[in-house]
Design a protein around this motif. Structure first.
Motif, PDB file in Angstrom:
ATOM      1  N   ILE A  57       0.882  -1.381   0.061  1.00  0.00           N
ATOM      2  CA  ILE A  57       0.096  -0.114  -0.004  1.00  0.00           C
ATOM      3  C   ILE A  57       0.788   1.297  -0.094  1.00  0.00           C
ATOM      4  CG2 ILE A  57      -1.769   1.300   1.677  1.00  0.00           C
ATOM      5  CD1 ILE A  57      -2.876  -1.340   2.195  1.00  0.00           C
ATOM      6  N   LYS A  58       1.796   1.455   0.990  1.00  0.00           N
ATOM      7  CA  LYS A  58       2.667   2.334   1.107  1.00  0.00           C
ATOM      8  C   LYS A  58       3.519   2.631  -0.043  1.00  0.00           C
ATOM      9  CE  LYS A  58       2.639   3.340   6.031  1.00  0.00           C
ATOM     10  NZ  LYS A  58       3.117   3.522   7.395  1.00  0.00           N
ATOM     11  N   THR A  59       4.136   1.750  -0.660  1.00  0.00           N
ATOM     12  CA  THR A  59       5.059   1.707  -1.614  1.00  0.00           C
ATOM     13  C   THR A  59       4.265   2.093  -3.360  1.00  0.00           C
ATOM     14  OG1 THR A  59       5.519  -0.517  -2.129  1.00  0.00           O
ATOM     15  CG2 THR A  59       6.951   0.608  -0.627  1.00  0.00           C
ATOM     16  N   ASN A  60       3.136   1.876  -2.964  1.00  0.00           N
ATOM     17  CA  ASN A  60       2.253   2.192  -4.321  1.00  0.00           C
ATOM     18  C   ASN A  60       1.490   3.406  -4.292  1.00  0.00           C
ATOM     19  OD1 ASN A  60       2.986   0.080  -6.430  1.00  0.00           O
ATOM     20  ND2 ASN A  60       2.538  -0.966  -4.717  1.00  0.00           N
ATOM     21  N   GLY A  61       1.729   4.444  -3.156  1.00  0.00           N
ATOM     22  CA  GLY A  61       0.906   5.448  -3.248  1.00  0.00           C
ATOM     23  C   GLY A  61      -0.652   5.313  -2.807  1.00  0.00           C
ATOM     24  N   LEU A  62      -0.946   4.061  -2.139  1.00  0.00           N
ATOM     25  CA  LEU A  62      -2.376   3.917  -1.880  1.00  0.00           C
ATOM     26  C   LEU A  62      -2.541   4.069  -0.379  1.00  0.00           C
ATOM     27  CD1 LEU A  62      -2.606   0.577  -3.915  1.00  0.00           C
ATOM     28  CD2 LEU A  62      -3.272   3.033  -4.577  1.00  0.00           C
ATOM     29  N   GLU A  63      -2.211   4.859   0.331  1.00  0.00           N
ATOM     30  CA  GLU A  63      -2.285   5.257   1.673  1.00  0.00           C
ATOM     31  C   GLU A  63      -3.623   5.845   2.141  1.00  0.00           C
ATOM     32  OE1 GLU A  63       1.726   6.426   3.899  1.00  0.00           O
ATOM     33  OE2 GLU A  63       1.785   6.931   1.752  1.00  0.00           O
ATOM     34  N   GLU A  64      -4.573   6.303   1.111  1.00  0.00           N
ATOM     35  CA  GLU A  64      -5.851   6.697   1.346  1.00  0.00           C
ATOM     36  C   GLU A  64      -6.687   5.357   1.745  1.00  0.00           C
ATOM     37  OE1 GLU A  64      -8.785   8.883   1.991  1.00  0.00           O
ATOM     38  OE2 GLU A  64      -7.051   9.719   1.435  1.00  0.00           O
ATOM     39  N   LEU A  65      -6.255   4.148   1.252  1.00  0.00           N
ATOM     40  CA  LEU A  65      -7.263   3.079   1.834  1.00  0.00           C
ATOM     41  C   LEU A  65      -6.960   2.904   3.276  1.00  0.00           C
ATOM     42  CD1 LEU A  65      -5.704   0.532  -1.049  1.00  0.00           C
ATOM     43  CD2 LEU A  65      -8.047   1.745  -0.886  1.00  0.00           C
ATOM     44  N   LEU A  66      -5.745   3.007   3.954  1.00  0.00           N
ATOM     45  CA  LEU A  66      -5.730   3.016   5.077  1.00  0.00           C
ATOM     46  C   LEU A  66      -6.203   4.118   5.894  1.00  0.00           C
ATOM     47  CD1 LEU A  66      -1.939   2.059   5.314  1.00  0.00           C
ATOM     48  CD2 LEU A  66      -3.902   0.545   5.567  1.00  0.00           C
ATOM     49  N   ALA A  67      -6.083   5.590   5.324  1.00  0.00           N
ATOM     50  CA  ALA A  67      -6.961   6.561   6.059  1.00  0.00           C
ATOM     51  C   ALA A  67      -8.232   6.393   6.063  1.00  0.00           C
ATOM     52  CB  ALA A  67      -6.527   7.909   5.158  1.00  0.00           C
ATOM     53  N   SER A  68      -9.045   5.921   4.875  1.00  0.00           N
ATOM     54  CA  SER A  68     -10.340   5.836   4.998  1.00  0.00           C
ATOM     55  C   SER A  68     -10.820   4.673   6.084  1.00  0.00           C
ATOM     56  CB  SER A  68     -11.005   5.095   3.833  1.00  0.00           C
ATOM     57  OG  SER A  68     -10.550   4.235   3.301  1.00  0.00           O
ATOM     58  N   ILE A  69      -9.988   3.840   6.378  1.00  0.00           N
ATOM     59  CA  ILE A  69     -10.373   2.769   7.582  1.00  0.00           C
ATOM     60  C   ILE A  69     -10.003   3.415   8.942  1.00  0.00           C
ATOM     61  CG2 ILE A  69      -9.896   0.660   8.620  1.00  0.00           C
ATOM     62  CD1 ILE A  69     -11.141   0.296   5.893  1.00  0.00           C
ATOM     63  N   LYS A  70      -9.134   4.041   9.063  1.00  0.00           N
ATOM     64  CA  LYS A  70      -8.867   4.852  10.221  1.00  0.00           C
ATOM     65  C   LYS A  70     -10.073   5.732  10.603  1.00  0.00           C
ATOM     66  CE  LYS A  70      -3.576   4.850   9.658  1.00  0.00           C
ATOM     67  NZ  LYS A  70      -2.434   5.795   9.801  1.00  0.00           N
ATOM     68  N   LYS A  71     -10.473   6.477   9.746  1.00  0.00           N
ATOM     69  CA  LYS A  71     -11.849   7.480   9.894  1.00  0.00           C
ATOM     70  C   LYS A  71     -12.783   6.550  10.483  1.00  0.00           C
ATOM     71  CE  LYS A  71     -10.660  10.726   6.355  1.00  0.00           C
ATOM     72  NZ  LYS A  71     -10.936  11.330   5.348  1.00  0.00           N
ATOM     73  N   VAL A  72     -13.191   5.261   9.933  1.00  0.00           N
ATOM     74  CA  VAL A  72     -14.056   4.398  10.184  1.00  0.00           C
ATOM     75  C   VAL A  72     -13.884   3.932  11.757  1.00  0.00           C
ATOM     76  CG1 VAL A  72     -15.526   2.368   9.626  1.00  0.00           C
ATOM     77  CG2 VAL A  72     -14.880   3.856   7.922  1.00  0.00           C
ATOM     78  N   GLU A  73     -12.524   3.575  11.960  1.00  0.00           N
ATOM     79  CA  GLU A  73     -12.423   2.824  13.199  1.00  0.00           C
ATOM     80  C   GLU A  73     -12.098   3.940  14.340  1.00  0.00           C
ATOM     81  OE1 GLU A  73     -12.224  -0.256  13.661  1.00  0.00           O
ATOM     82  OE2 GLU A  73     -13.308  -0.405  12.075  1.00  0.00           O
ATOM     83  N   LYS A  74     -12.206   5.260  14.082  1.00  0.00           N
ATOM     84  CA  LYS A  74     -11.946   6.263  14.963  1.00  0.00           C
ATOM     85  C   LYS A  74     -10.452   6.127  15.623  1.00  0.00           C
ATOM     86  CE  LYS A  74     -16.728   7.054  16.100  1.00  0.00           C
ATOM     87  NZ  LYS A  74     -17.481   6.218  15.250  1.00  0.00           N
ATOM     88  N   TYR A  75      -9.567   5.823  14.761  1.00  0.00           N
ATOM     89  CA  TYR A  75      -8.310   5.554  14.945  1.00  0.00           C
ATOM     90  C   TYR A  75      -7.725   6.744  15.847  1.00  0.00           C
ATOM     91  CZ  TYR A  75      -3.476   4.562  13.911  1.00  0.00           C
ATOM     92  OH  TYR A  75      -1.986   4.472  13.969  1.00  0.00           O
TER      93      TYR A  75
END
Length: 75
Positions: A57-75
């Motif tokens: 994810i990080k080496t392909n510039g897809l960190e938005e995938l993780l950011a969207s999950i963090k919002k849902v999980e109230k990270y």
């Protein structure tokens, strides 16, 4: 192909169980640390799968995938 939401959730919620970044969430591990494991070999099992997923994810510039999950999980 859609990303598996459960795997992404686990990346965001699972803490690193050992080492320099012990207790830091897998999704928050620095790329340099993940690159070291990529060269030496990720741990076996679920931990290695989560770490390699975050590395991809990080080496392909897809960190938005993780950011969207963090919002849902109230990270």
């Amino acid at each position: 192909m859609k990303p598996d939401a459960e795997i992404l959730k686990a990346c965001v919620t699972t803490p690193m169980p050992f080492g320099k970044y012990k207790e830091q969430k897998i999704a928050d591990l620095p790329v340099s640390y993940l690159e070291w494991f990529e060269k030496k070999g990720f741990p076996a099992g679920k931990l290695g799968m989560l770490m390699s997923t975050v590395w991809v994810i990080k080496t392909n510039g897809l960190e938005e995938l993780l950011a969207s999950i963090k919002k849902v999980e109230k990270y």
